[in-house]
Scaffold this active site. Structure first.
Site, short mmCIF file in Angstrom:
data_model
loop_
_atom_site.label_atom_id
_atom_site.label_comp_id
_atom_site.label_asym_id
_atom_site.label_seq_id
_atom_site.Cartn_x
_atom_site.Cartn_y
_atom_site.Cartn_z
N SER A 159 1.08 -1.21 0.02
CA SER A 159 0.19 0.21 0.00
C SER A 159 1.02 1.34 -0.10
CB SER A 159 -1.09 -0.16 1.26
OG SER A 159 -2.01 0.81 1.29
N ARG A 229 -12.05 6.68 9.67
CA ARG A 229 -11.45 5.26 9.70
C ARG A 229 -12.49 4.30 9.10
NH1 ARG A 229 -7.01 2.18 9.33
NH2 ARG A 229 -7.07 0.24 10.67
N ASP A 325 -8.71 -6.89 -4.44
CA ASP A 325 -8.08 -5.57 -3.96
C ASP A 325 -8.88 -4.41 -5.04
OD1 ASP A 325 -7.03 -3.23 -3.36
OD2 ASP A 325 -4.89 -4.01 -2.95
N HIS A 358 -8.01 -5.49 -0.17
CA HIS A 358 -6.71 -4.77 0.01
C HIS A 358 -5.88 -5.18 1.39
CE1 HIS A 358 -3.47 -1.64 -0.30
NE2 HIS A 358 -3.87 -1.11 0.67
N ASP A 359 -6.50 -5.49 2.19
CA ASP A 359 -5.95 -5.97 3.64
C ASP A 359 -5.21 -7.21 3.56
OD1 ASP A 359 -6.44 -4.30 5.60
OD2 ASP A 359 -8.11 -5.38 6.54
#
Lengths: 389, 201
Positions: A159, A229, A325, A358-359
């Site tokens: 990232s 967040r 992602d 993405h994580d």
């Protein structure tokens, strides 16, 4: 310089190393401001070998930190990449000298908006100069000079960490033997800037933010930061993963509540993500670091042609992306691969099947570990790095 | 000890000078790449269509990207490699002529291996069986074959002539994968596959 630390900074600096740099030669930031002195908080694992050829720099993502493989002193949770770094792991401190710095603009010990302006002694807050990925990289390079590390055997990051990896390879190629940018892009897309802007607006719309001077007023824009967040967290997952994890399941109830409590598990989960985040992260720091990502455009910095960033590159590259992602989709990694091919650079590229969004790069992904292990093995053989099998 | 690799791959490997740069297009599981890297000190890169193949190669420490011979060779600059290799893949490309042209742009030399559609077994099966031929080098049924541009050894030589490409070496293998030395007319009958090394004129 070490005065006026937040509790989190104090806890962090007690558990990691730090260096005060730029006292004689300040860091010239992309915005034109000279920053100095500044502090870099960092963590190391393993030792530098006699040839100084086994250093690995790990670059953390937006809300990451220097505690890659040991307990985070603020959250009490295990290191964010402990699955990858540690004895017997792919990045084994017995073989490598592993370094991770808290990025410039961060809030866990490195100089950022929380610090005091050396001229005047007041907290920087929003008067802190806007920093870029390039500034973060130059600060890391200054730390390596300070540590006597001439070059990196490998630099790895996902990232925003991947952006730093690309910036390193483009601007300091002679110091990068191999580079592993994971789940990233050579420029932040319009959609990603848009999501960051929502987050920033949520923070700045919180009345407790007070134009960034909340610490002077002894408040904190906790609600704004939590919403930022929550929004961002959605972009780190995938629709499939959300559906699998939560579906439409209800939270601690058997029927809809006909109100605005967290009826659904997914709501409760996001609220939890938001509220725990504010305990560990600073709102102004969040503004600055998201901005650094937005400003990143490697092609733009090289005449609009990404390949120009890598002409004559001696670095061995290995890129990885994940199928689900959508924040940094495979397409963006492929563009980097094309540019590297156009520069005739040595490049490998692996797309990994995962539904975790993405994580995925932070999670237990055996294929990612296998790929990195194989790539490092090949790179070590070329580098003549001993003790590797 | 050197590993055993497929005979046509061994022939290709033998054509590559040590300590050069090579790109293997359609590198599969990377066995030729690994051989070139480990035994000929070649700076060898690979391109492979299947993601599973790419992942396996990279996990073995090879430099491989996912890509398609038809579309992705154009990313590379002129003369980036000493050799561009295409093993048993030309007949599966959409535009073999364009692919060959790109190979000879990116590389100073191209090495190509392909099955010979004029092999006597193919001729017999067509003539007497009346069915699309299936042989050891052409194992597919007509409806599931990836081979859409099959050619004979003579067809390939003709294409090289048309394109103004020099044939530096040509090795023809029989059905036991042994090199045979025959005049072209006979080689086009008894050769089951061929390996060509080409150079721009």
């Amino acid at each position: 310089m070490l005065q006026d630390l937040t509790d989190a900074e104090r806890k962090a600096l007690a558990q990691c190393r730090h260096a005060v740099l730029g006292e004689e030669r300040p860091l010239r930031l992309d915005c034109g401001v000279d920053l100095g002195p500044y502090r870099i908080a960092y963590q190391t694992y393993g030792t530098l070998n006699a040839e100084k050829s086994n250093a690995i720099l790990i670059c953390h993502a937006l809300t990451g930190d220097q505690f890659v493989a040991d307990r985070n002193p603020v959250t009490g949770k295990e290191g964010w990449w402990e699955s990858l770094v540690g004895p017997g792991k792919v990045l084994d401190p017995a073989r490598y000298f592993i370094i991770c710095t808290n990025v410039l603009g961060g809030c866990l010990g490195t100089t950022g908006p929380l610090a005091n302006d050396p001229k005047g002694g007041q907290p920087w807050n929003l008067r802190f100069p806007v920093v870029t990925i390039g500034d973060m990289v130059r600060a890391q390079a200054a730390l390596l000079d300070h540590l006597g590390v001439p070059d990196l055997f490998c630099i790895i990051g996902g990232s925003m960490g991947g952006m730093q990896v690309l910036e390193w390879a483009a601007s300091l190629p002679e110091r990068v033997f191999s580079a592993v940018p994971i789940a990233c892009a050579a420029r932040h897309s319009a959609q990603n800037i848009a999501f960051h802007e929502v987050g920033r607006q949520a923070i700045m719309a919180d009345p407790e933010w007070k134009g960034g001077d909340y610490r002077l007023h002894q408040t904190a824009p906790a609600r704004g930061l939590a919403v930022a967040r929550m929004t961002a967290h959605i972009t780190y997952l995938s629709e499939q993963a959300l559906q699998r994890k939560f579906g439409r399941a209800l939270q601690n109830r058997n029927a809809l509540g006909f109100g605005f409590d967290a009826d659904f598990q997914v709501e409760s989960y996001l609220r939890h993500q938001g509220s725990t985040f504010v305990d560990r992260f600073d709102a102004n720091s969040y503004l600055y670091i998201t901005r650094a990502m937005d400003y990143f455009d490697l092609a733009g910095a090289h005449g609009g042609v990404l390949a120009n960033a890598f002409r004559g590159s001696p670095t061995r590259f290995c890129l990885m992306s994940f199928t689900s992602d959508w924040l940094f989709p495979t397409r963006e990694s492929r563009e980097i691969v094309q540019a590297l091919n156009a520069a005739a650079a040595n490049v490998s590229f692996v797309e990994i099947e995962s539904d975790k969004g993405h994580d995925a790069f932070l999670l237990d992904e055996p294929e990612m570990f296998r790929t990195l292990q194989g790539f490092l093995k090949g790179a070590a053989a070329v580098r003549g790095l001993g003790g590797l099998s | 000890m050197k590993p055993q690799i497929r005979v046509d791959l061994q022939l290709i490997a033998d054509m590559v000078e040590p300590a050069t740069r090579a790109l293997d297009v359609g590198c599969g599981d990377g066995s030729l790449l690994a051989y070139l890297v480990n035994f000929k000190r070649v700076d060898a890169r690979g391109m492979e269509l299947s993601q599973a193949g790419v992942n396996a190669c990279v996990a073995n420490g090879l430099s491989v990207v996912q890509g398609d011979a038809d579309t992705d060779l154009r990313d590379y600059p002129d003369n980036a490699f000493d050799y561009v290799i295409l093993g048993q893949t030309l007949q599966a490309t959409r535009e073999p002529r364009v692919v060959l042209r790109q190979m000879l742009r990116v590389g100073r030399r191209a090495i190509v291996s392909f099955p010979n559609f004029a092999h006597w077994q193919v001729r017999l099966r067509m003539m007497f069986g009346g069915r699309m031929p299936q042989t050891t080098s052409l194992p597919y049924k007509w409806y599931d074959t990836p081979n859409i541009h099959l050619c004979s050894i003579d067809d390939f030589r003709a294409l090289c002539g048309e394109m103004g490409v020099s044939i530096e070496r040509a090795i023809v293998l029989n059905s036991k994968s042994r090199p045979i030395h025959m005049p072209p007319l006979l080689a086009n009958v008894f050769g089951e596959q061929a390996v060509f090394m080409l150079r721009r004129d």
